[in-house]
Design an enzyme around this catalytic site. Structure first.
Site, PDB file in Angstrom:
ATOM      1  N   ALA A  13      26.435   2.382   4.935  1.00 35.79           N
ATOM      2  CA  ALA A  13      25.295   1.702   5.558  1.00 35.79           C
ATOM      3  C   ALA A  13      25.245   0.265   5.070  1.00 35.79           C
ATOM      4  O   ALA A  13      25.752  -0.068   3.993  1.00 35.79           O
ATOM      5  CB  ALA A  13      23.978   2.413   5.221  1.00 35.79           C
TER       6      ALA A  13
ATOM      7  N   GLY B 266      19.599  -5.397   4.565  1.00 34.17           N
ATOM      8  CA  GLY B 266      19.347  -6.806   4.317  1.00 34.17           C
ATOM      9  C   GLY B 266      19.653  -7.246   2.905  1.00 34.17           C
ATOM     10  O   GLY B 266      19.809  -8.425   2.647  1.00 34.17           O
ATOM     11  N   MET B 267      19.758  -6.298   1.968  1.00 32.83           N
ATOM     12  CA  MET B 267      19.960  -6.664   0.571  1.00 32.83           C
ATOM     13  C   MET B 267      21.299  -6.210   0.032  1.00 32.83           C
ATOM     14  O   MET B 267      21.885  -6.868  -0.833  1.00 32.83           O
ATOM     15  CB  MET B 267      18.834  -6.060  -0.273  1.00 32.83           C
ATOM     16  CG  MET B 267      18.955  -6.341  -1.758  1.00 32.83           C
ATOM     17  SD  MET B 267      17.551  -5.627  -2.637  1.00 32.83           S
ATOM     18  CE  MET B 267      18.080  -5.897  -4.311  1.00 32.83           C
ATOM     19  N   ALA B 268      21.818  -5.097   0.532  1.00 32.09           N
ATOM     20  CA  ALA B 268      23.040  -4.535  -0.035  1.00 32.09           C
ATOM     21  C   ALA B 268      23.764  -3.706   1.009  1.00 32.09           C
ATOM     22  O   ALA B 268      23.222  -3.373   2.064  1.00 32.09           O
ATOM     23  CB  ALA B 268      22.712  -3.686  -1.265  1.00 32.09           C
ATOM     24  N   THR B 269      25.013  -3.382   0.683  1.00 31.84           N
ATOM     25  CA  THR B 269      25.820  -2.470   1.488  1.00 31.84           C
ATOM     26  C   THR B 269      26.142  -1.260   0.632  1.00 31.84           C
ATOM     27  O   THR B 269      26.443  -1.387  -0.556  1.00 31.84           O
ATOM     28  CB  THR B 269      27.128  -3.141   1.956  1.00 31.84           C
ATOM     29  OG1 THR B 269      26.785  -4.299   2.727  1.00 31.84           O
ATOM     30  CG2 THR B 269      27.940  -2.197   2.823  1.00 31.84           C
ATOM     31  N   VAL B 270      26.060  -0.073   1.242  1.00 30.86           N
ATOM     32  CA  VAL B 270      26.311   1.172   0.523  1.00 30.86           C
ATOM     33  C   VAL B 270      27.663   1.729   0.958  1.00 30.86           C
ATOM     34  O   VAL B 270      27.939   1.836   2.150  1.00 30.86           O
ATOM     35  CB  VAL B 270      25.198   2.204   0.785  1.00 30.86           C
ATOM     36  CG1 VAL B 270      25.466   3.469  -0.024  1.00 30.86           C
ATOM     37  CG2 VAL B 270      23.845   1.622   0.414  1.00 30.86           C
TER      38      VAL B 270
ATOM     39  N   LYS C 181      26.288   1.016  -4.264  1.00 36.82           N
ATOM     40  CA  LYS C 181      25.491   0.006  -3.568  1.00 36.82           C
ATOM     41  C   LYS C 181      25.882  -1.361  -4.113  1.00 36.82           C
ATOM     42  O   LYS C 181      25.764  -1.620  -5.297  1.00 36.82           O
ATOM     43  CB  LYS C 181      24.001   0.259  -3.767  1.00 36.82           C
ATOM     44  CG  LYS C 181      23.117  -0.771  -3.068  1.00 36.82           C
ATOM     45  CD  LYS C 181      21.643  -0.547  -3.362  1.00 36.82           C
ATOM     46  CE  LYS C 181      21.116   0.677  -2.659  1.00 36.82           C
ATOM     47  NZ  LYS C 181      19.646   0.791  -2.790  1.00 36.82           N
TER      48      LYS C 181
ATOM     49  N   ASP D 286       7.937   2.417  -1.320  1.00 42.62           N
ATOM     50  CA  ASP D 286       8.573   2.313  -0.001  1.00 42.62           C
ATOM     51  C   ASP D 286       8.925   3.700   0.534  1.00 42.62           C
ATOM     52  O   ASP D 286      10.051   3.947   0.963  1.00 42.62           O
ATOM     53  CB  ASP D 286       9.825   1.443  -0.084  1.00 42.62           C
ATOM     54  CG  ASP D 286      10.231   0.910   1.285  1.00 42.62           C
ATOM     55  OD1 ASP D 286      11.406   0.578   1.456  1.00 42.62           O
ATOM     56  OD2 ASP D 286       9.371   0.824   2.188  1.00 42.62           O
TER      57      ASP D 286
END
Length: 673
Positions: A25, A28-32, A47, A144
């Site tokens: 995935a 907006g902040m990181a890619t997993v 991550k 969240d």
């Protein structure tokens, strides 16, 4: 024409340990990514923070927030929380290593099913609340909670023909992921950046107005989650984020039965309790909400539990309900989109006297314009006019109203009773004219028999003829460690511990000659003992016999070779001896496996021992001349030794010491005279 793009991290070895194999995935902040931990030989989720976030003025804040996620989540050990294993920096790459949870998330389940049955909804809520309760006990707030952060664990034994328990194939266990917005309660009383982080559809009113939050903020989001699972939609679909936030602040949360009329009132009351605009009116934390949920479930019939509402019609442009692709944010990365960022204090300022909406936002929405402010002012004026009419002209009626429904009908719950014995608290409440009821709840800090809290909470309003529920501590929840863990397979032992309510510490692996690989050798706590519910249990698991390198034994005497191999933990078998003209009798002629091969302790090495030279027939040379006898014996493969008498006068062999068969190469002595 499609343009192929290559992710530079695919196939890369991060920090010399984590081999990246696929992208799961991107947010907006990181890619997993899916990766393999080469050291522990297990799949993990890695991550990786986007490099550009570490640049610029705010880069340090982003990196700090990313690493805070690791520290916060690593403090949690609970089967319902996605575990965090590691975090670090590889060059310019900030990464976080988490438990890889195969399956999907609750958002995907809602898209697939439309709505969930009452039973499945309560199951999911119970698991989410149990996970959040573990966080709240450690003074951590998630901030969240939403369907994207509730992972549905795939059952590896499930098939298409045999669905798991629950609503079809997606009815599995759930884990709460991404404590990326979680902070210690003492750190979240304000938002330093002036921006609220979170997803607006699930934000509690106090987060919108001030940015402050505590455990009850998560409880509010769980209430929204319950509404969405039961009805298949959020309460304000299609409205812009600011308008949704305005509803949260100024309107009571709608009841699920408003969309699904057959839902029982108990569910409406539970959702209303969790989503009360006043935080003091909500359950104090996820643990208290879980107790209320369990009471609710116990009172519902199976017929009601199995009911499910018809899915609502899809709204194509609904940003909250629109399905996402696998690379858009199906596994949420803890970031927040621009539409979800709301300036802190917006709703405090917009209702301040003398302040116009257009001073606070560049494009005011219709719900927040001067008309809305005038309507709010008009309602307050009407209310005060009614009060004055009642006071001036109502006489006795106004007096009745004051004490029956007005300010005179209310009092406040006495303070200072948390932590005192239950009997003393009930006495204090009785002296204040309040009836009491009692419930019991486990608590890690409040001793058994003492008051955890009250409902309504101390200092909150309650009718003078009302009742106050006293929540009495049952002490620390103690769980029983299952038996027969040692000797079981690791997966069975881990499942038994999780079913008993324990969290698992990382497994310790040891080589063992007797136990098969994967067998439990030991448990960090005694089996059958009573332990605190938050005690992480560590399993020591067999990694099978240790590897060894097979030594060279060919040419060694048999007993010496056997002793060498057995000293390494290897077993020895002897094959049928074989004749050899080159290896002495009793010495090792060959071995299997050969020298240098890798084996494991308790593996078997087969030795073939030499019997010496083969047996051959000895020629009969008696009566032959000396030279003829020598020639015959040597051709047969023997050494010849001659004894002569009378100087070998007649040169004739009279005797030979060996007849029949003898080892080839041995010596035959002849007597000549």
């Amino acid at each position: 024409m499609a343009i192929a793009t290559t992710d530079p991290l695919l196939g890369r070895l991060v920090d010399g340990r984590y081999e990246v194999s696929a992208r799961l995935a991107r947010g907006g902040m990181a890619t997993v990514y899916l990766a393999t931990d080469r050291r522990l030989d297990r799949d993990v989720a890695v991550k990786v923070m986007h490099p550009h976030l570490a640049d610029g003025v705010d880069g340090a804040a982003f990196v700090s927030r990313f690493r805070r996620e690791a520290r916060a989540a690593a403090r949690l050990t609970h089967p319902g929380v996605v575990a965090v294993y590691d975090q670090g920096l590889d060059g310019d790459t900030s990464y976080l290593v988490m438990e890889y949870v195969p399956g999907t998330n609750l958002r995907h389940e809602l898209h697939t099913e439309g709505t969930l049955s009452v039973r499945r909804t309560l199951d999911v809520l119970a698991q989410v609340l149990a996970a959040l309760a573990a966080a709240h006990r450690k003074q951590l707030v998630h901030r969240d909670v939403k369907p994207e952060n509730v992972l549905v664990v795939a059952d590896p034994d499930a098939t298409d023909d045999e669905p798991e328990d629950g609503d079809g194939p997606a009815g599995g266990r759930v884990k709460v992921a991404d404590f990326g917005l979680a902070r210690a309660v003492t750190e979240v009383t304000s938002t330093a950046t002036g921006t609220i982080l979170g997803t607006v559809a699930y934000l509690a009113p106090e987060v919108v107005t001030s940015g402050a939050c505590d455990a009850r903020t998560d409880v509010y989001a769980v209430g929204v989650l319950a509404y969405e699972m039961l009805t298949g939609t959020l309460p304000y679909p299609g409205e812009p984020p600011l308008q949704v936030a305005f509803h949260h602040v100024h309107d009571d949360f709608p009841a699920p039965s408003g969309r699904v009329p057959w839902l029982p009132p108990e569910l409406d009351r539970f959702v209303a309790s969790c989503t009360a605009r006043n935080p003091q009116a909500r359950p104090a934390d996820a643990g208290a909400a879980l107790e209320a949920l369990e009471l609710l479930r116990a009172g519902l019939d199976d017929d009601v539990l199995d009911l499910r509402a018809d899915p609502p019609p899809r709204v194509a442009d609904d940003a909250d309900d629109a399905p996402r692709g696998p690379d858009e944010d199906d596994v949420d990365d803890g970031g927040t989109s621009a539409v979800d960022e709301i300036p802190t204090g917006f709703f405090q300022e917009v209702s301040a006297p003398g302040r116009a909406t257009d001073l606070l936002v560049e494009q005011p929405t219709a719900a927040l314009d001067d008309g809305s402010r005038r309507r709010s002012r008009r309602r307050r004026v009407v209310a005060w006019v009614l009060v004055l009419l009642l006071l001036v002209g109502g006489g006795g009626y106004s007096t009745w109203w004051w004490f029956d429904d007005g300010p005179g009908a209310w009092t406040t719950v006495p303070t200072g009773i948390a932590g005192v014995p239950a009997d003393d608290a009930e006495q204090v409440l009785g002296q204040a004219g309040l009836d009491t009821s009692a419930s019991r709840a486990f608590h890690d800090d409040v001793p058994a028999g003492a008051v955890v809290t009250t409902r309504p909470a101390p200092g909150e309003r309650v009718r003078k003829d009302g009742s106050v529920e006293v929540v009495v501590s049952r002490g620390v929840q103690m769980l029983t460690v299952p038996g027969e863990l040692v000797g079981a397979h690791r997966k069975q032992a881990a499942a038994a511990l999780e079913d008993a309510g324990f969290g698992l510490a990382p497994v310790v692996r040891e080589h063992d000659d007797a136990a098969a690989k994967g067998t439990v050798l030991g448990v960090s706590v005694p089996e059958g003992s009573r332990q605190r519910h938050d005690t992480p249990v560590r399993l020591t698991v067999s990694d099978g016999p240790a590897p060894v390198q097979v030594p060279q034994e060919v040419g060694k005497e048999k007993d010496e070779a056997v002793a060498d191999l057995e000293s390494l933990g290897l077993r020895v078998t002897l094959a049928e001896p074989e004749y050899s003209e080159t290896v002495d009798k009793g010495h090792v002629l060959s071995q299997t496996p050969e020298h240098g091969a890798t084996a494991h302790r308790t593996d078997t090495v087969t030795l073939t021992v030499s019997q010496g030279p083969p047996l051959v027939a000895v020629p009969d040379v008696v009566g032959m001349k000396s030279a003829e006898a020598h020639d015959a014996l040597e051709k047969a493969g023997f050494q010849v030794e001659e004894n002569s008498y009378l100087g070998g006068l007649l040169d004739t062999v009279r005797f030979q010491d060996t007849t029949g068969k003898a080892p080839k190469g041995s010596t035959v002595t002849v007597t000549v005279w």
